[in-house]
Design an enzyme around this catalytic site. Structure first.
Site, PDB file in Angstrom:
ATOM      1  N   HIS A   1       0.980  -1.260  -0.007  1.00  0.00           N
ATOM      2  CA  HIS A   1       0.037  -0.016  -0.081  1.00  0.00           C
ATOM      3  C   HIS A   1       0.976   1.483   0.143  1.00  0.00           C
ATOM      4  O   HIS A   1       0.741   1.902  -1.002  1.00  0.00           O
ATOM      5  CB  HIS A   1      -1.024   0.020   1.351  1.00  0.00           C
ATOM      6  CG  HIS A   1      -2.046  -1.418   1.518  1.00  0.00           C
ATOM      7  ND1 HIS A   1      -2.767  -1.697   0.077  1.00  0.00           N
ATOM      8  CD2 HIS A   1      -2.179  -2.094   2.199  1.00  0.00           C
ATOM      9  CE1 HIS A   1      -3.418  -2.848   0.334  1.00  0.00           C
ATOM     10  NE2 HIS A   1      -2.837  -3.306   1.672  1.00  0.00           N
TER      11      HIS A   1
ATOM     12  N   ASP B   1      -5.036  -8.520  -3.013  1.00  0.00           N
ATOM     13  CA  ASP B   1      -5.475  -8.287  -1.740  1.00  0.00           C
ATOM     14  C   ASP B   1      -6.554  -8.855  -0.996  1.00  0.00           C
ATOM     15  O   ASP B   1      -6.712 -10.076  -0.887  1.00  0.00           O
ATOM     16  CB  ASP B   1      -5.400  -6.618  -1.519  1.00  0.00           C
ATOM     17  CG  ASP B   1      -5.446  -6.095   0.142  1.00  0.00           C
ATOM     18  OD1 ASP B   1      -5.460  -7.151   0.905  1.00  0.00           O
ATOM     19  OD2 ASP B   1      -5.015  -5.166   0.407  1.00  0.00           O
TER      20      ASP B   1
HETATM   21  C1  NGQ Z   1      -5.591  -7.544   6.317  1.00  0.00           C
HETATM   22  N1  NGQ Z   1      -6.284  -5.785   4.755  1.00  0.00           N
HETATM   23  O1  NGQ Z   1      -4.528  -8.179   6.968  1.00  0.00           O
HETATM   24  O2  NGQ Z   1      -6.433  -8.113   5.823  1.00  0.00           O
HETATM   25  C2  NGQ Z   1      -5.689  -6.026   6.090  1.00  0.00           C
HETATM   26  C3  NGQ Z   1      -6.570  -5.638   7.374  1.00  0.00           C
HETATM   27  C4  NGQ Z   1      -5.387  -4.578   9.235  1.00  0.00           C
HETATM   28  C5  NGQ Z   1      -5.693  -4.657   4.118  1.00  0.00           C
HETATM   29  N2  NGQ Z   1      -4.896  -3.840   5.005  1.00  0.00           N
HETATM   30  C6  NGQ Z   1      -6.220  -5.680   8.713  1.00  0.00           C
HETATM   31  N3  NGQ Z   1      -6.114  -4.308   3.003  1.00  0.00           N
HETATM   32  O3  NGQ Z   1      -4.834  -4.059   8.290  1.00  0.00           O
HETATM   33  O4  NGQ Z   1      -5.235  -4.365  10.348  1.00  0.00           O
HETATM   34 ZN    ZN Z   2      -3.320  -6.815   3.021  1.00  0.00          ZN
END
Ligand code: NGQ
Ligand code: ZN
Length: 472
Positions: free
Chosen positions: A285, A336
């Site tokens: 990101h 993702d």
């Molecule tokens: C994840 N997803 O690990 O699935 C994360 C969300 C977080 C993204 N960052 C959870 N898109 O970052 O705490």
């Molecule tokens: Zn992720």
């Protein structure tokens, strides 16, 4: 990467493909004969060749796209959060719902969901995936009898679908900066650093056996305190000095603010000062960086892991591509959360985000490559290969034969010049895919747009999704 017309005559040729048009690292070439050995490694990439009796591709051949960021289980969650729940929904409200879904995943459902996801990816132009895997334990947060159970389910899914894999077990220890204890709904993710290093040792042979690569993903600076980050990176490096390291970073402004409150520094700034960030790293990101952070991060040689459709879906923000590229930054794409599983659409979304914010066109054309889809494909393949830690960097000798053949007879493509066919594939948004065939390591996995396991994979996925939803 060197191009060579010379076949290594000591190694027998196991597979061949002739392409009237092929996208080589140097650009489009005509009449290209590709030959690979039994391990799927390209032995020769010869432009201006005669087809002989080699099988002929039905359209332009482009390199398979590495998908550099995936949380496989989230595929079954797509569509379930596209309604307003709170007065203002956000990444964080999405995450609460996502955790509730993650809590219900079983080894069986994960394998079925991931197998189908990888089938979809292959049909959509991805030939390799970096699996950022953080659901480790059972539904009560206790380790499975075999602690590697869920990682092994992902490896099996990749094996069954024929997808190349970089497995990135995730280190997750805290719920926020300053070593905030984990929340109850994060219990399935938690491992000590030593326990993570044991898991990596346990997984190394199984990953290697299927041609995969094992790396590590410190989840984020929110989830991994400084001491653990240092120890984990050191432990991983002792196991394999080249192993890839991926981290979520600066995705949301809240994360940036919390990091400043904790350390006085922004996340990327903090990371660059406290971790040995180099070419092994993928900064996933990195949406919120200052111009100085763009410069400093690009200089490390790390790859920016951009996930355009998920970043749009979650309201993250827009990565500043021109600034990153100005500093020689490397990048690749990931799907993702899998709101979209389509390599071409990620490129489309990335370019369109830039167009919308800059009010310009053809932003991601490069000085040497005016055709945007071509420039983006070449760069994302290179960056994705680097982030994957695997020789999947394009149609060149020594790289893996990960190939995508478009269908030149598809109504969206027929009659166009080859380079415009790729543009139409990326920017045309067709109802049906223009991908005809796809090979991973020289093994054909998709023909006439379909994977051999399409129907059985879809059925198993639907059963797993229904069971997961019903388990609420
Ligand atoms: C994840 N997803 O690990 O699935 C994360 C969300 C977080 C993204 N960052 C959870 N898109 O970052 O705490
Ligand atoms: Zn992720």
């Amino acid at each position: 990467m060197s191009l060579s017309n010379v076949t290594d005559s000591s190694t027998p040729i196991a597979g061949r493909l002739f392409a009237a048009d092929a996208l080589l690292p140097t650009g489009w070439a005509r009449n290209v004969l590709l030959q690979w050995d039994a391990t799927g490694r390209l032995l020769s990439v010869a432009p201006d060749a005669a087809p002989g009796d080699a099988p002929q591709a039905r359209g332009p051949v482009v390199p398979g796209m590495p998908n550099l960021h995936s949380h496989a289980f989230q595929r079954a969650f797509v569509g379930l959060t596209e309604y307003r729940g709170e007065s203002q929904d956000s990444f964080w409200s999405w995450r609460n719902l996502m955790y509730r879904f993650a809590a219900r995943i079983t080894p069986e459902s994960l394998e079925a969901i991931a197998t189908w996801l990888y089938i979809e990816m292959l049909e959509a132009g991805y030939t390799s995936v970096c699996e950022f895997h953080y659901v480790h334990h059972d539904q009560d947060g206790r380790p499975y009898a075999d602690d590697a159970t869920l990682s092994l389910a992902l490896l099996r899914a990749a094996h069954n679908a024929g997808m190349g894999i970089t497995l990135l077990p995730v280190l997750y220890q805290t719920s926020g900066f300053g070593a905030k204890p984990p929340r109850a709904d994060q219990a399935r993710f938690i491992r000590s650093t030593d326990n993570m290093l044991s898991l990596l040792e346990r997984l190394a042979p199984a990953t290697r056996a299927q041609g995969g690569v094992l790396g590590l993903a410190p989840h984020s600076l929110r989830a991994v305190p400084p001491d653990s980050l240092a120890a984990a990176v050191q432990g991983l490096t002792a196991l394999n000095p080249q192993a890839p390291i991926h981290i979520h970073i600066a995705e949301q402004t809240q994360e940036v603010e919390d990091c400043i409150a904790w350390s006085g520094q922004r996340p990327v700034q903090w990371l660059l000062e406290h971790a040995p960030v180099d070419e092994r790293w993928c900064l996933v990101h990195a949406t919120h960086m200052t111009p100085q952070e763009y410069l400093d991060a690009a200089r490390t040689g790390a790859v920016a892991g951009i996930c355009p459709t998920t970043e749009a879906n979650l309201g993250d923000g827009i990565f500043d591509m021109p600034l990153w590229l100005q500093h020689g930054g490397r990048w690749g794409v990931g799907s993702d959360s899998h709101a979209c599983v389509n390599a071409a659409e990620e490129l489309l979304m990335l370019e369109y985000g830039q167009r919308l914010s800059l009010r310009q066109r053809n932003v991601l054309a490069s000085p040497g490559q005016a055709e945007v889809a071509t420039a983006m494909t070449l760069q994302a393949v290179q960056g994705g290969a680097q982030a994957s830690g695997r020789a999947i960097g394009g149609l060149a000798v020594g790289q893996q034969a990960d190939l995508v053949a478009l269908d030149a007879q598809h109504v969206a493509l027929a009659g166009l010049p080859a380079h415009s066919m790729l543009s139409s594939h990326v920017f045309g948004s067709h109802r049906t895919s223009a991908i005809d065939s796809l090979w991973v390591a020289g093994v054909q996995r998709v023909s006439e747009g379909r994977h051999a396991l399409h129907d059985t994979g879809a059925q198993a996925f639907l059963a797993a999704r229904s069971a997961t939803i019903a388990a609420d």
